[in-house]
Design a protein around this motif. Structure first.
Motif, mmCIF file in Angstrom:
data_model
loop_
_atom_site.group_PDB
_atom_site.id
_atom_site.type_symbol
_atom_site.label_atom_id
_atom_site.label_comp_id
_atom_site.label_asym_id
_atom_site.label_seq_id
_atom_site.Cartn_x
_atom_site.Cartn_y
_atom_site.Cartn_z
ATOM 1 N N SER A 1 11.757 -1.153 14.252
ATOM 2 C CA SER A 1 12.934 -0.324 14.491
ATOM 3 C C SER A 1 14.051 -1.054 15.210
ATOM 4 C CB SER A 1 12.539 0.915 15.319
ATOM 5 O OG SER A 1 12.046 0.521 16.597
ATOM 6 N N ALA A 2 13.840 -2.319 15.593
ATOM 7 C CA ALA A 2 14.844 -3.055 16.364
ATOM 8 C C ALA A 2 16.074 -3.328 15.510
ATOM 9 C CB ALA A 2 14.266 -4.359 16.885
ATOM 10 N N GLY A 3 17.245 -3.053 16.065
ATOM 11 C CA GLY A 3 18.491 -3.298 15.370
ATOM 12 C C GLY A 3 19.519 -3.945 16.276
ATOM 13 N N GLU A 4 20.721 -4.063 15.803
ATOM 14 C CA GLU A 4 21.795 -4.728 16.530
ATOM 15 C C GLU A 4 21.941 -4.206 17.960
ATOM 16 O OE1 GLU A 4 26.676 -4.945 16.273
ATOM 17 O OE2 GLU A 4 25.514 -4.865 14.408
ATOM 18 N N GLY A 5 21.917 -5.130 18.915
ATOM 19 C CA GLY A 5 22.099 -4.772 20.316
ATOM 20 C C GLY A 5 20.839 -4.408 21.047
ATOM 21 N N ASP A 6 19.701 -4.334 20.348
ATOM 22 C CA ASP A 6 18.429 -4.048 21.023
ATOM 23 C C ASP A 6 17.878 -5.315 21.659
ATOM 24 O OD1 ASP A 6 18.272 -1.331 20.438
ATOM 25 O OD2 ASP A 6 17.299 -1.672 18.509
ATOM 26 N N CYS A 7 17.145 -5.140 22.751
ATOM 27 C CA CYS A 7 16.530 -6.274 23.435
ATOM 28 C C CYS A 7 15.018 -6.126 23.388
ATOM 29 C CB CYS A 7 17.028 -6.364 24.876
ATOM 30 S SG CYS A 7 18.785 -6.843 24.976
ATOM 31 N N LEU A 8 14.331 -7.224 23.139
ATOM 32 C CA LEU A 8 12.887 -7.238 22.965
ATOM 33 C C LEU A 8 12.245 -8.103 24.041
ATOM 34 C CD1 LEU A 8 12.811 -7.780 19.081
ATOM 35 C CD2 LEU A 8 12.645 -5.601 20.322
ATOM 36 N N ALA A 9 11.093 -7.652 24.508
ATOM 37 C CA ALA A 9 10.360 -8.387 25.546
ATOM 38 C C ALA A 9 8.880 -8.392 25.203
ATOM 39 C CB ALA A 9 10.587 -7.750 26.915
ATOM 40 N N TRP A 10 8.173 -9.371 25.719
ATOM 41 C CA TRP A 10 6.718 -9.441 25.575
ATOM 42 C C TRP A 10 6.167 -10.287 26.702
ATOM 43 C CZ3 TRP A 10 10.188 -11.522 22.016
ATOM 44 C CH2 TRP A 10 10.309 -12.914 22.008
ATOM 45 N N SER A 11 4.899 -10.135 26.972
ATOM 46 C CA SER A 11 4.245 -10.932 28.006
ATOM 47 C C SER A 11 3.059 -11.718 27.461
ATOM 48 C CB SER A 11 3.783 -10.042 29.167
ATOM 49 O OG SER A 11 2.943 -9.003 28.713
ATOM 50 N N ASN A 12 2.428 -11.223 26.399
ATOM 51 C CA ASN A 12 1.298 -11.939 25.812
ATOM 52 C C ASN A 12 1.788 -13.178 25.072
ATOM 53 O OD1 ASN A 12 -0.396 -9.936 26.742
ATOM 54 N ND2 ASN A 12 -0.501 -8.859 24.783
ATOM 55 N N PRO A 13 1.036 -14.267 25.136
ATOM 56 C CA PRO A 13 1.463 -15.491 24.452
ATOM 57 C C PRO A 13 1.701 -15.296 22.959
ATOM 58 C CG PRO A 13 -0.338 -15.966 25.963
ATOM 59 C CD PRO A 13 -0.201 -14.475 25.923
ATOM 60 N N ASP A 14 0.936 -14.369 22.334
ATOM 61 C CA ASP A 14 1.117 -14.141 20.904
ATOM 62 C C ASP A 14 2.137 -13.050 20.606
ATOM 63 O OD1 ASP A 14 -0.218 -11.866 21.667
ATOM 64 O OD2 ASP A 14 -1.915 -12.123 20.293
ATOM 65 N N ALA A 15 2.796 -12.528 21.653
ATOM 66 C CA ALA A 15 3.822 -11.492 21.505
ATOM 67 C C ALA A 15 3.305 -10.220 20.863
ATOM 68 C CB ALA A 15 5.019 -12.031 20.726
ATOM 69 N N SER A 16 1.995 -9.989 20.938
ATOM 70 C CA SER A 16 1.428 -8.786 20.327
ATOM 71 C C SER A 16 1.815 -7.522 21.081
ATOM 72 C CB SER A 16 -0.098 -8.905 20.269
ATOM 73 O OG SER A 16 -0.638 -9.127 21.563
ATOM 74 N N ASP A 17 2.341 -7.668 22.296
ATOM 75 C CA ASP A 17 2.765 -6.502 23.077
ATOM 76 C C ASP A 17 4.278 -6.337 23.062
ATOM 77 O OD1 ASP A 17 3.216 -8.830 24.526
ATOM 78 O OD2 ASP A 17 2.802 -7.900 26.467
ATOM 79 N N LEU A 18 4.944 -6.872 22.034
ATOM 80 C CA LEU A 18 6.396 -6.793 21.932
ATOM 81 C C LEU A 18 6.878 -5.355 22.038
ATOM 82 C CD1 LEU A 18 8.758 -8.713 19.677
ATOM 83 C CD2 LEU A 18 8.741 -6.243 19.423
ATOM 84 N N GLU A 19 7.936 -5.154 22.846
ATOM 85 C CA GLU A 19 8.499 -3.824 23.037
ATOM 86 C C GLU A 19 10.002 -3.909 23.225
ATOM 87 O OE1 GLU A 19 7.238 -1.994 26.654
ATOM 88 O OE2 GLU A 19 7.434 -3.814 27.841
ATOM 89 N N LYS A 20 10.676 -2.806 22.923
ATOM 90 C CA LYS A 20 12.111 -2.715 23.201
ATOM 91 C C LYS A 20 12.305 -2.314 24.657
ATOM 92 C CE LYS A 20 13.364 0.004 19.685
ATOM 93 N NZ LYS A 20 14.267 0.759 18.778
ATOM 94 N N VAL A 21 13.273 -2.976 25.319
ATOM 95 C CA VAL A 21 13.559 -2.678 26.717
ATOM 96 C C VAL A 21 15.069 -2.560 26.888
ATOM 97 C CG1 VAL A 21 11.498 -3.876 27.566
ATOM 98 C CG2 VAL A 21 13.657 -5.128 27.373
ATOM 99 N N ASP A 22 15.469 -1.968 28.007
ATOM 100 C CA ASP A 22 16.886 -1.945 28.366
ATOM 101 C C ASP A 22 17.336 -3.391 28.572
ATOM 102 O OD1 ASP A 22 19.270 -1.912 30.150
ATOM 103 O OD2 ASP A 22 18.966 0.260 30.060
ATOM 104 N N CYS A 23 18.491 -3.745 28.022
ATOM 105 C CA CYS A 23 18.937 -5.133 28.089
ATOM 106 C C CYS A 23 19.250 -5.593 29.513
ATOM 107 C CB CYS A 23 20.148 -5.340 27.193
ATOM 108 S SG CYS A 23 19.764 -5.212 25.421
ATOM 109 N N ALA A 24 19.384 -4.648 30.451
ATOM 110 C CA ALA A 24 19.571 -5.031 31.847
ATOM 111 C C ALA A 24 18.286 -5.579 32.441
ATOM 112 C CB ALA A 24 20.055 -3.833 32.661
#
Length: 358
Positions: free
Chosen positions: A80-103
C-alpha cells in the motif's frame, strides 16, 4: 555515480599557512569515498527486499492476465506504500517492514510506485523470471532516478546525503504475480547498510554531513560508515558549518568557501577539543570538503569540519578513541611536537662551553 579523483586543488590549500590541514586531494577523495555510499544504495535495497520472500506465504501464481494485487506476499505496508510514505524496519531481512510517520526514524521515503506489469512485452508478464540485481539496478536508473527528481521538484542533490533506491516485492511476491516496485530515497552507508532518516527529504538540507561527535570508520583502508569512537576510525567530525548566512546569493568560489571554512573550522576544532593547541598536540590535521554547483543549486549549504591524520599523502592513519580524550594513532600515543618558536639544541661536544641560554 562516479567521483573525479583529479579534482583540482584550491589555491588556498597550497599556501604554507594551511600545512596543518590534509591536502585537498586526500581530503576530497576521502569524502568522495564516504559519499559514494549512493553507488551501493540500490544493491542494499534490492538485497533487503529479499526479506519479503517469506516462503511459508508463497502463493500459486494466478492465471489472470495482467498485474496482481501487491501486498499479498510482500506485506500490507509494501503493497500500500505510495508517494510520500515512509518505511522502516529493524530485522536484517526487512520482514517487519512497516509504514511510519516520516517525522520518525525510517530507512526509505517512497517517491513513486511503478507497476512493471503495465509495460508491454513478456519480461514482466505472468510467469516471468524474477529479475537479478543488475536488472533491478538498470530499472532503478531508468525509472527511479527520474521519479525521485520529479518527486523533489528537480531539487535532488546527486552528491548529497540521500541516494535513489528501489524496493521490489521479493521472489515470493514476484512468483505470486506482484509486479509493483517502489522508487524512493534512502541514506546508504559505504558498506551498503541503510542509515536512519528523520523528516521528509524535501524539507531538509541534503548536504552530505554527519553530526558533531561522529567518528567515521575504516574499511579496507578507506573511510566507511559511522562507528563508536572507541573503535578504529579514519576521522572525527568536530563541526557543522552552514554557509547560507555568509553566502545568501550565488555559489561562492572554492577560494571564498575556504576562506570562511578555514576560520570557522579552526574555531570549531578548538571549541571541540578544549583549546587551540590540542589539535597540534595530538598531531592531528583539520580538513573539510567544498560544495559544488550541482549541490548549491538545489539548496545544499552545509559542510563538516573533521580531524584525522594523513599518512604518506595518500590516506588516513587509524585512530582509536575520541580526540576529546586520549587517543592512539596507528597503535601509538601521539607525541606532542615542540612548542612553536622553540628550537632543538644539539648535544654539546665533551668539554665545550654551554650554549647561550641553555
Amino acid at each position: 555515480m562516479s567521483q573525479d579523483e583529479t579534482e583540482p586543488t584550491s589555491s588556498s590549500a597550497q599556501q604554507p599557512k594551511r600545512r596543518r590541514h590534509l591536502s585537498a586531494r586526500v581530503a576530497r577523495r576521502a569524502l568522495a569515498l564516504v559519499a559514494s555510499g549512493g553507488v551501493l544504495a540500490a544493491g542494499a535495497t534490492i538485497l533487503l527486499s529479499g526479506g519479503f520472500d517469506r516462503g511459508e506465504n508463497l502463493a500459486t501464481p494466478s492465471a489472470k492476465v495482467g498485474p496482481q494485487l501487491t501486498g499479498a506476499i510482500a506485506g500490507e505496508a509494501f503493497g500500500s506504500a505510495g508517494e510520500g510514505d515512509c518505511l522502516a524496519w529493524s530485522n536484517p531481512d526487512a520482514s517487519d517492514l512497516e509504514k511510519v510517520d516520516c517525522a520518525q526514524t525510517h530507512q526509505f521515503e517512497v517517491a513513486r510506485d511503478i507497476d512493471l506489469g503495465a509495460y508491454p512485452g513478456v519480461e514482466f508478464g505472468p510467469g516471468s523470471r524474477f529479475p537479478g540485481v543488475l536488472r533491478f539496478s538498470e530499472l532503478r536508473d531508468d525509472f527511479c532516478g527520474p521519479a525521485v527528481n520529479t518527486y523533489l521538484n528537480g531539487r535532488f542533490d546527486p552528491k548529497g546525503k540521500f541516494s535513489v533506491g528501489l524496493i521490489n516485492p521479493g521472489e515470493a511476491g514476484w512468483a505470486a504475480g506482484e509486479r509493483t516496485i517502489r522508487c524512493g530515497l534512502q541514506f546508504s552507508g559505504v558498506t551498503g547498510i541503510s542509515l536512519p532518516i528523520e523528516g521528509l527529504v524535501a524539507e531538509q538540507d541534503q548536504s552530505k554531513i554527519w553530526d558533531v561527535d561522529t567518528c567515521i570508520g575504516l574499511s579496507q583502508g578507506v573511510p566507511s560508515d559511522p562507528v563508536d569512537c572507541a573503535q578504529p576510525h579514519a576521522f572525527e567530525v568536530v563541526g557543522v558549518i552552514d554557509m547560507a548566512s555568509e553566502f545568501p546569493g550565488a555559489m561562492p568560489s572554492v577560494e571564498d568557501q575556504d576562506k570562511l571554512l578555514e576560520k570557522a573550522c579552526t574555531d570549531a576544532s578548538a571549541d571541540y577539543l578544549g583549546s587551540p593547541e590540542a589539535l597540534r598536540d595530538k598531531t592531528l590535521t583539520l580538513f573539510w570538503d567544498n560544495l559544488d554547483l550541482d549541490s548549491w543549486l538545489v539548496g545544499s549549504r552545509k559542510i563538516n569540519c573533521s580531524i584525522g591524520k594523513e599518512i604518506d599523502g595518500n590516506g588516513f592513519a587509524t585512530i582509536v578513541g575520541s580526540a576529546k580524550g586520549d587517543i592512539l594513532i596507528d597503535g601509538q600515543a601521539p607525541v606532542p611536537p615542540p612548542p612553536i618558536g622553540s628550537r632543538a639544541l644539539p648535544t654539546p661536544l665533551p668539554g665545550a662551553a654551554p650554549f647561550p641560554g641553555a
